[in-house]
Design an enzyme around this catalytic site. Structure first.
Site, PDB file in Angstrom:
ATOM      1  CG  LEU A 156     -32.002   2.834  20.042  1.00  9.78           C
ATOM      2  CD1 LEU A 156     -32.890   1.759  19.414  1.00  9.78           C
ATOM      3  CD2 LEU A 156     -30.661   2.867  19.334  1.00  9.78           C
ATOM      4  CG  ASP A 157     -36.832   2.114  24.344  1.00  9.66           C
ATOM      5  OD1 ASP A 157     -37.457   3.185  24.339  1.00  9.66           O
ATOM      6  OD2 ASP A 157     -37.328   1.020  24.021  1.00  9.66           O
ATOM      7  NE  ARG A 158     -30.423   5.788  31.286  1.00  7.48           N
ATOM      8  CZ  ARG A 158     -30.433   5.503  32.567  1.00  7.48           C
ATOM      9  NH1 ARG A 158     -31.531   5.093  33.163  1.00  7.48           N
ATOM     10  NH2 ARG A 158     -29.339   5.647  33.275  1.00  7.48           N
ATOM     11  CB  SER A 217     -32.217  -0.107  22.698  1.00  9.23           C
ATOM     12  OG  SER A 217     -33.333  -0.795  23.221  1.00  9.23           O
TER      13      SER A 217
END
Length: 192
Positions: free
Chosen positions: A44-46, A48
């Site tokens: 999960l992207d930083r 997000s």
């Protein structure tokens, strides 16, 4: 018996336990999770927020993260603009990105959800409308939801992963997690 953690990843936290290669110290999973031997099942992207699953079983980890198993990942997405049916239908049909056509997504316009405040907050601009979408995808390309909404003219402002399969972040505060054993999870979610 395998352990599974449902973690509500805050904005700005890396989906890994260490931060390699950055000149500035960034927040990682080790700032929140002290359980030994668990690893993220996917990313999960930083920038997000929301559900990140961690487990100590390689087969379960693969089942969760491998696109072949097509577990739906559902996101609550705040976008810039006023989505019309044409943009929503393009997302539902699949969108051409630089790395090819995406699979069709389940997309619905929703009222603003009752979420925790984001830190830092989203910058609000009076002259630019924003809206909320619920988007479910069954693949996991890098920054896929953000790239899909941008491709139809609706840049993403906030992205919260709400669920993966039947597992949800509902009721879990940011920075907190719930732990389960695989025996407590329904066979429909785990896939057997």
């Amino acid at each position: 018996m395998a352990r599974l953690l449902l973690f509500n990843k805050p904005f700005g936290v890396l989906s890994q336990f260490t931060d390699r290669g950055s000149p500035t110290l960034r927040s990682t999973l080790s700032d929140f999770i002290t359980v030994k031997g668990v690893y993220p099942a996917g990313r999960l992207d930083r920038d997000s927020e929301g559900l990140l699953l961690l487990c100590d079983d390689g087969r379960l980890q693969a089942r969760i993260s491998d696109p072949r198993f097509k577990l739906p990942k559902t996101y609550l997405v705040q976008v810039e603009g006023d989505p019309q049916e044409l943009e929503l239908e393009r997302l539902r049909q699949g969108v051409r990105l630089k790395d090819g056509m995406t699979l069709p997504a389940d997309v619905a316009r929703i009222d603003e959800p009752d979420l925790w405040p984001r830190d830092p907050p989203i910058r609000q601009r009076k002259a630019i409308l924003d809206s909320w979408l619920k988007i479910a995808i069954r693949e996991g390309r890098n920054r896929q939801v953000r790239r899909m909404t941008a491709a139809v003219g609706l840049p993403t402002l906030r992205l919260v992963r709400w669920s993966i399969g039947d597992w949800s972040v509902a009721g879990i505060a940011p920075g907190q997690f719930e732990a389960f054993s695989v025996g407590e999870i329904t066979s429909g979610t785990y896939g057997g």
